[in-house]
Structures are given as C-alpha cells and as structure tokens.
Design an enzyme around this catalytic site. Structure first.
Site, PDB file in Angstrom:
ATOM      1  N   ARG A  50       0.840  -1.198   0.000  1.00 56.76           N
ATOM      2  CA  ARG A  50       0.000   0.000   0.000  1.00 56.76           C
ATOM      3  C   ARG A  50       0.881   1.256   0.000  1.00 56.76           C
ATOM      4  O   ARG A  50       0.581   2.234  -0.687  1.00 56.76           O
ATOM      5  CB  ARG A  50      -0.952  -0.010   1.198  1.00 56.76           C
ATOM      6  CG  ARG A  50      -1.990   1.098   1.142  1.00 56.76           C
ATOM      7  CD  ARG A  50      -3.085   0.914   2.159  1.00 56.76           C
ATOM      8  NE  ARG A  50      -2.586   1.093   3.516  1.00 56.76           N
ATOM      9  CZ  ARG A  50      -3.305   0.840   4.617  1.00 56.76           C
ATOM     10  NH1 ARG A  50      -4.553   0.390   4.498  1.00 56.76           N
ATOM     11  NH2 ARG A  50      -2.798   1.023   5.809  1.00 56.76           N
ATOM     12  N   ARG A 103      10.479  19.107  -7.899  1.00 50.51           N
ATOM     13  CA  ARG A 103      11.841  18.990  -8.457  1.00 50.51           C
ATOM     14  C   ARG A 103      12.861  19.757  -7.624  1.00 50.51           C
ATOM     15  O   ARG A 103      14.057  19.496  -7.699  1.00 50.51           O
ATOM     16  CB  ARG A 103      11.875  19.498  -9.887  1.00 50.51           C
ATOM     17  CG  ARG A 103      11.372  18.452 -10.834  1.00 50.51           C
ATOM     18  CD  ARG A 103      11.268  18.886 -12.259  1.00 50.51           C
ATOM     19  NE  ARG A 103      10.621  17.811 -12.979  1.00 50.51           N
ATOM     20  CZ  ARG A 103       9.325  17.528 -12.882  1.00 50.51           C
ATOM     21  NH1 ARG A 103       8.554  18.272 -12.118  1.00 50.51           N
ATOM     22  NH2 ARG A 103       8.807  16.507 -13.517  1.00 50.51           N
ATOM     23  N   LYS A 150      -2.752   6.879   1.055  1.00 49.33           N
ATOM     24  CA  LYS A 150      -2.574   7.192   2.468  1.00 49.33           C
ATOM     25  C   LYS A 150      -1.539   8.303   2.571  1.00 49.33           C
ATOM     26  O   LYS A 150      -0.349   8.067   2.846  1.00 49.33           O
ATOM     27  CB  LYS A 150      -2.150   5.934   3.235  1.00 49.33           C
ATOM     28  CG  LYS A 150      -2.494   5.996   4.708  1.00 49.33           C
ATOM     29  CD  LYS A 150      -2.485   4.623   5.326  1.00 49.33           C
ATOM     30  CE  LYS A 150      -2.450   4.677   6.831  1.00 49.33           C
ATOM     31  NZ  LYS A 150      -3.625   5.261   7.456  1.00 49.33           N
ATOM     32  N   GLU A 183     -16.307   5.466   5.142  1.00 45.14           N
ATOM     33  CA  GLU A 183     -15.456   4.928   6.199  1.00 45.14           C
ATOM     34  C   GLU A 183     -15.449   5.929   7.345  1.00 45.14           C
ATOM     35  O   GLU A 183     -16.120   6.951   7.284  1.00 45.14           O
ATOM     36  CB  GLU A 183     -14.043   4.694   5.669  1.00 45.14           C
ATOM     37  CG  GLU A 183     -13.370   5.978   5.166  1.00 45.14           C
ATOM     38  CD  GLU A 183     -11.958   5.774   4.619  1.00 45.14           C
ATOM     39  OE1 GLU A 183     -11.353   4.711   4.875  1.00 45.14           O
ATOM     40  OE2 GLU A 183     -11.460   6.699   3.956  1.00 45.14           O
TER      41      GLU A 183
HETATM   42  N1  PXG Z   1      -9.563   4.352   6.830  1.00 44.32           N
HETATM   43  C1  PXG Z   1      -8.729   5.383   7.082  1.00 44.32           C
HETATM   44  C2  PXG Z   1      -9.057   6.721   6.556  1.00 44.32           C
HETATM   45  C3  PXG Z   1      -7.565   5.157   7.836  1.00 44.32           C
HETATM   46  O1  PXG Z   1      -6.734   6.168   8.060  1.00 44.32           O
HETATM   47  C4  PXG Z   1      -8.178   2.822   8.040  1.00 44.32           C
HETATM   48  C5  PXG Z   1      -9.308   3.110   7.282  1.00 44.32           C
HETATM   49  C6  PXG Z   1      -7.914   1.403   8.465  1.00 44.32           C
HETATM   50  O2  PXG Z   1      -6.884   0.846   7.691  1.00 44.32           O
HETATM   51  P1  PXG Z   1      -5.931  -0.312   8.245  1.00 44.32           P
HETATM   52  O3  PXG Z   1      -5.005  -0.612   7.088  1.00 44.32           O
HETATM   53  O4  PXG Z   1      -5.203   0.256   9.432  1.00 44.32           O
HETATM   54  O5  PXG Z   1      -6.773  -1.435   8.601  1.00 44.32           O
HETATM   55  C7  PXG Z   1      -7.293   3.863   8.357  1.00 44.32           C
HETATM   56  C8  PXG Z   1      -6.128   3.589   9.240  1.00 44.32           C
HETATM   57  C9  PXG Z   1      -4.698   5.432  14.294  1.00 44.32           C
HETATM   58  C10 PXG Z   1      -4.571   5.816  12.883  1.00 44.32           C
HETATM   59  O6  PXG Z   1      -3.886   5.934  15.086  1.00 44.32           O
HETATM   60  C11 PXG Z   1      -5.046   5.002  11.852  1.00 44.32           C
HETATM   61  C12 PXG Z   1      -4.885   5.387  10.527  1.00 44.32           C
HETATM   62  C13 PXG Z   1      -4.289   6.591  10.275  1.00 44.32           C
HETATM   63  C14 PXG Z   1      -3.853   7.386  11.288  1.00 44.32           C
HETATM   64  C15 PXG Z   1      -3.968   6.998  12.604  1.00 44.32           C
HETATM   65  O7  PXG Z   1      -5.586   4.633  14.619  1.00 44.32           O
HETATM   66  N2  PXG Z   1      -5.231   4.680   9.419  1.00 44.32           N
END
Ligand code: PXG
Length: 298
Positions: A50, A103, A150, A183
């Site tokens: 990812r 750049r 991300k 989400e």
């Molecule tokens: N949606 C979003 C927008 C996210 O940022 C998830 C879903 C779940 O993805 P994973 O791959 O973790 O199953 C995320 C997860 C935290 C934290 O501290 C989590 C995320 C980003 C920043 C902080 O829980 N991402």
C-alpha cells in the site's frame, strides 16, 4: 526510544527533520500505521504494498527498495526491544524550497520509522462499544485525489474526528457526495444484518484497509458468513443489527450508538464479539517474526 531517520537511529530528542521538508510545508508524503503482536509484524507486506502504491500515485520515489524498507521496519522494532508495537512509517518528499515544485526537493525522499508501545482503546471502551457521529465532512469523490492514497494530508479526517470528540463520540463516519457511507476518520466500517455482513466497496471512496481485508477473509473462512462490498446509507447503519469498525489501531471494535441512536441493543453484538476474538487470535499467531529473522540471517 530510538527513531529511524534516513538510515540512522536517533534518540527521540534528536529525531528532527528540516522545516523545508515538503512533508512539513505541504503534507507532501505518504505513511503507514502497522502493528506488531508478540514479536511478529502483522501483514507487513500488505502495508508495504500500500505504501508503494500511495507513493506511486503522488509521483514519489521511495528512498530505498521495498526490501530495505522492510528490513528497516523490523530493525526499528528490534532496536527498541519491542514485542508489541505500533509502527509509524512516514515517507516525506524531502527538503525543498518554499515553492510547490517537487523537483526542488533535491536528494532523496525522507524515511522515518517510529516504533512505539501501543496505546489502545481501554478494555472498558472495547467492551461497551464506541459511539459514532455522521460528520458534515464529505469524503473525496472519484474525480478527486483518491482516498485510497494514504497521504500526509489528513486534515479532513482530523476535522471529522474533532467533530466526533466535541459531540462526545469517539469516531466520525464520512459520507461521499452521493450520501453513501464510506469509512470513518481512521477505520473502515461494517454492518451486520443477521447472517449478512457488508462494507462499502473501494469505489465508494475508502482507504483499502489492511484490517478490512483480513476481517473479510476471516468472516468468510471462519464464520462461513456472507460478506459483500456494497453501497449503503446512514439509514442502513441506524437500523443495522450490529455495526463494527476495523483498523490497525482499533483492531475490530463494536459500535454502541450512531448520532445518539443505539445500534442493536446498544452494545457490541454476538457477531461482532466473535469477529473480535477471531481477529485477535489471527493477529497473535501470524505476521513476520521480528527476532527469528534476525537470527536466521546471521
Ligand atoms: N480508513 C482510514 C481513513 C484510515 O486512516 C483505516 C481506514 C484502516 O486501515 P488499516 O489498514 O489500518 O486497517 C485507516 C487507518 C490510528 C490511525 O492511530 C489510523 C490510521 C491513520 C492514522 C492513525 O488509529 N489509518
């Protein structure tokens, strides 16, 4: 705590980057949140894929080959002597000038790895379930930069989360512009109706969560449940028998209320509790060994 920055481990106090890094100036970069359980990093290769895809989407060349980043992640857990850890992997555009032009960021992208102890929702929250609100912040649409990237731009999610906090809830649901559920600010979302489980598809506008994918597979393989990826509305959420969230930080967590309306009987339901247990069991028994690989390599 020792933090990896561009090939070196530094103490927390000395773990600093330039104010001219475009990661700081523009949120120009990508990141991953990864967890280690009992000396194994869960779904490390999925997180690294990812990261690579997010980087490619923003024309960012990773500073090291994925194999080397993978080793640096494992080494970061090792040098901190951690068995259970939260690992934050950040790739910034690097040091440039005050303009937007990437750049001008000469040299390589910056690579930061923080491996820390995990801070979890307290068990009291896990057992009672979390409260959600539906945020007024809309998820980006298919004609915008994809929510599947991300990136270091998390302001929409941060504002949505703050709306939840100010309303006395823990998480915020983002709808897309058509009004379908996408989400939460840092978690994916699932509904349970009897034997049926469903979650928004990628094209609703979501981050393809690593935990989401694991949970879909576990539900199909171990629960024999029918899991579908389909669009649904807040109305479907309110009247669901159960709602739960998935994410690296939260693992699987039940939802008690949405906008003040109790979901089911207002606490994590039986299917959610089964999935919590299945996931915990999976997470504690799978993943890339942090310490054995080091031994094997010697
Ligand atoms: N949606 C979003 C927008 C996210 O940022 C998830 C879903 C779940 O993805 P994973 O791959 O973790 O199953 C995320 C997860 C935290 C934290 O501290 C989590 C995320 C980003 C920043 C902080 O829980 N991402």
């Amino acid at each position: 705590m020792k933090i990896y920055i561009d090939g070196e481990f530094r103490e927390k106090e000395d773990a600093k980057i330039s104010v001219f890094d475009h990661g700081v100036l523009y949120g120009d970069g990508v990141f991953e949140g990864i967890r280690a359980y009992n000396g194994r990093v869960l779904a490390l290769d999925e997180h690294l894929s990812r990261l690579r895809e997010s980087a490619e989407a923003i024309f960012l060349t990773l500073p090291l080959p994925i194999k080397k980043i993978r080793e640096a992640v494992l080494e970061s857990v090792r040098v901190n002597g951690l068995k259970d850890a939260y690992i934050r992997l950040v790739v910034t555009r690097g040091v440039g000038d005050l303009g937007l032009d990437m750049r001008k960021c000469r040299g390589r992208a910056g690579l930061i790895i923080i491996a820390d102890k995990i801070q979890l929702y307290p068990e009291s929250v896990t057992s009672k379930g979390v409260d959600l609100i539906i945020s007024s912040v809309r998820q980006r649409g298919a004609d915008q930069l994809s929510p599947a990237i991300k990136s270091l731009n998390y302001l929409a999610n941060i504002v949505a989360r703050e709306q939840a906090t100010r309303a006395g809830a823990q998480e915020a649901v983002l709808l897309n512009r058509e009004g379908y559920v996408t989400e939460c600010s840092g978690d994916n979302i699932f509904c349970v109706y009897g034997d049926e489980i469903f979650t928004p598809p990628l094209h609703a506008g979501i981050l393809g969560g690593v935990t989401r994918r694991l949970v879909i597979n576990l539900c199909r393989q171990k629960l024999g449940a029918e899991v579908s990826e389909r669009l649904f509305t807040p109305f479907d959420l309110y009247r669901a028998h159960e709602v739960f969230l998935t994410g690296t930080g939260a693992e699987v967590i039940g939802v008690a209320k949405i906008d003040g309306r109790p979901i089911g009987d207002g606490q994590p339901g039986p299917t959610t509790r089964k999935i919590v247990d299945l996931f915990r069991d999976y997470a504690r028994n799978n993943g890339v060994p942090v310490y054995e690989e080091a031994k094997a390599a010697k």
